[in-house]
Scaffold this motif. Structure first.
Motif, short mmCIF file in Angstrom:
data_model
loop_
_atom_site.label_atom_id
_atom_site.label_comp_id
_atom_site.label_asym_id
_atom_site.label_seq_id
_atom_site.Cartn_x
_atom_site.Cartn_y
_atom_site.Cartn_z
N HIS A 107 63.33 126.48 28.55
CA HIS A 107 63.09 127.71 27.78
C HIS A 107 63.55 128.94 28.56
O HIS A 107 64.10 129.90 27.98
CB HIS A 107 61.63 127.84 27.38
CG HIS A 107 61.21 126.83 26.36
ND1 HIS A 107 59.90 126.64 26.04
CD2 HIS A 107 61.91 125.95 25.58
CE1 HIS A 107 59.79 125.70 25.11
NE2 HIS A 107 61.03 125.27 24.83
N ASN A 108 63.30 128.93 29.87
CA ASN A 108 63.76 130.05 30.70
C ASN A 108 65.29 130.17 30.67
O ASN A 108 65.83 131.27 30.65
CB ASN A 108 63.29 129.90 32.14
CG ASN A 108 61.85 130.32 32.32
OD1 ASN A 108 61.32 131.07 31.50
ND2 ASN A 108 61.22 129.84 33.37
N VAL A 109 65.92 128.99 30.65
CA VAL A 109 67.38 128.99 30.56
C VAL A 109 67.81 129.52 29.20
O VAL A 109 68.84 130.22 29.07
CB VAL A 109 67.96 127.58 30.83
CG1 VAL A 109 69.44 127.51 30.50
CG2 VAL A 109 67.71 127.18 32.27
N SER A 110 67.03 129.22 28.16
CA SER A 110 67.38 129.65 26.80
C SER A 110 67.17 131.14 26.58
O SER A 110 67.69 131.71 25.62
CB SER A 110 66.55 128.89 25.77
OG SER A 110 66.79 127.51 25.86
N LEU A 111 66.35 131.76 27.42
CA LEU A 111 66.13 133.20 27.28
C LEU A 111 67.42 133.96 27.63
O LEU A 111 68.04 133.70 28.66
CB LEU A 111 64.99 133.67 28.19
CG LEU A 111 63.58 133.26 27.79
CD1 LEU A 111 62.59 133.73 28.86
CD2 LEU A 111 63.18 133.82 26.45
N LYS A 112 67.76 134.86 26.76
CA LYS A 112 68.96 135.68 26.99
C LYS A 112 68.74 137.04 26.36
O LYS A 112 67.90 137.19 25.45
CB LYS A 112 70.20 134.99 26.44
CG LYS A 112 70.06 134.45 25.05
CD LYS A 112 71.21 133.54 24.71
CE LYS A 112 70.86 132.84 23.41
NZ LYS A 112 71.65 131.75 23.09
N PRO A 113 69.45 138.00 26.77
CA PRO A 113 69.24 139.35 26.25
C PRO A 113 69.48 139.46 24.74
O PRO A 113 68.86 140.29 24.07
CB PRO A 113 70.27 140.21 27.00
CG PRO A 113 70.60 139.45 28.22
CD PRO A 113 70.39 138.01 27.89
N LEU A 124 63.74 133.52 18.51
CA LEU A 124 62.74 133.93 19.50
C LEU A 124 61.36 133.39 19.13
O LEU A 124 60.62 132.89 19.99
CB LEU A 124 62.71 135.45 19.60
CG LEU A 124 61.74 136.02 20.66
CD1 LEU A 124 62.11 135.54 22.04
CD2 LEU A 124 61.70 137.53 20.58
N GLU A 125 60.99 133.46 17.84
CA GLU A 125 59.69 132.95 17.40
C GLU A 125 59.61 131.42 17.59
O GLU A 125 58.57 130.88 17.98
CB GLU A 125 59.44 133.34 15.94
CG GLU A 125 59.09 134.81 15.77
CD GLU A 125 58.90 135.20 14.31
OE1 GLU A 125 58.94 134.32 13.44
OE2 GLU A 125 58.68 136.39 14.06
N ALA A 126 60.71 130.73 17.30
CA ALA A 126 60.74 129.27 17.49
C ALA A 126 60.56 128.93 18.96
O ALA A 126 59.83 128.00 19.34
CB ALA A 126 62.05 128.70 16.97
N LEU A 127 61.21 129.71 19.82
CA LEU A 127 61.08 129.51 21.27
C LEU A 127 59.66 129.77 21.73
O LEU A 127 59.08 129.01 22.51
CB LEU A 127 62.07 130.44 21.98
CG LEU A 127 62.29 130.19 23.47
CD1 LEU A 127 62.83 128.79 23.69
CD2 LEU A 127 63.24 131.21 24.03
N CYS A 128 59.03 130.84 21.22
CA CYS A 128 57.64 131.18 21.59
C CYS A 128 56.66 130.11 21.09
O CYS A 128 55.73 129.73 21.80
CB CYS A 128 57.25 132.53 20.99
SG CYS A 128 58.01 133.92 21.84
N SER A 129 56.86 129.61 19.88
CA SER A 129 55.93 128.60 19.34
C SER A 129 56.07 127.27 20.10
O SER A 129 55.08 126.56 20.31
CB SER A 129 56.15 128.40 17.85
OG SER A 129 57.42 127.83 17.62
N SER A 130 57.27 126.92 20.50
CA SER A 130 57.44 125.67 21.25
C SER A 130 56.88 125.80 22.66
O SER A 130 56.49 124.82 23.27
CB SER A 130 58.91 125.25 21.28
OG SER A 130 59.67 126.20 22.02
N GLU A 131 56.86 127.02 23.19
CA GLU A 131 56.32 127.26 24.53
C GLU A 131 54.81 127.06 24.46
O GLU A 131 54.18 126.55 25.32
CB GLU A 131 56.66 128.67 24.99
CG GLU A 131 56.20 129.03 26.37
CD GLU A 131 56.90 128.30 27.50
OE1 GLU A 131 56.28 128.07 28.53
OE2 GLU A 131 58.07 127.94 27.33
#
Length: 131
Positions: A107-113, A124-131
């Protein structure tokens, strides 16, 4: 001696000491033998009673130690089973934590500006919910 068997020439089938000649001698010998048997039986009984009493005494001495030993045994077994259960939970948690850390790293790798853009809101919401 017995005249009739001796006269016929047959040897006596049992020695004279085993068969008394008169009923009075038989009764006396029988009473004497029964007395010996009773005395021997009573002596054996006394020996067995002494042995039984010594067993009871040893058991009563040992029984005073049983509660302590039993409690120590139960305590040791519960400690062992607790350690085993804790170790099992720790191992399962460590495996799961490792999976979480890998997922977090992904997920950290998937974070981008570009995720700050309003168009990427769903991603972003999908990434937050999976986290």
């Amino acid at each position: 001696d017995r005249p009739i068997p001796r006269q016929k020439g047959d040897p006596a089938c049992t020695p004279d000491r085993f068969i008394p000649l008169t009923p009075e001698e038989f009764n006396e010998k029988n009473a004497q033998r029964l007395g010996e048997l009773k005395e021997h039986t009573m002596q054996t009984l006394k020996t067995k009673v002494r042995y039984f009493r010594s067993l009871v005494a040893r058991l009563s001495t040992a029984m005073s130690k049983v509660p302590t030993a039993t409690f120590a045994n139960i305590n040791e077994r519960s400690k062992r089973s607790g350690k085993f259960a804790r170790r099992k939970l720790e191992d399962a948690y460590a495996e799961r934590k490792e999976e979480w850390m890998k997922e977090r790293e992904d997920h950290n790798v998937s974070l981008k500006p570009s995720l700050g853009n309003s168009n990427a809101r769903k991603e972003l919401e999908a990434l937050c919910s999976s986290e």
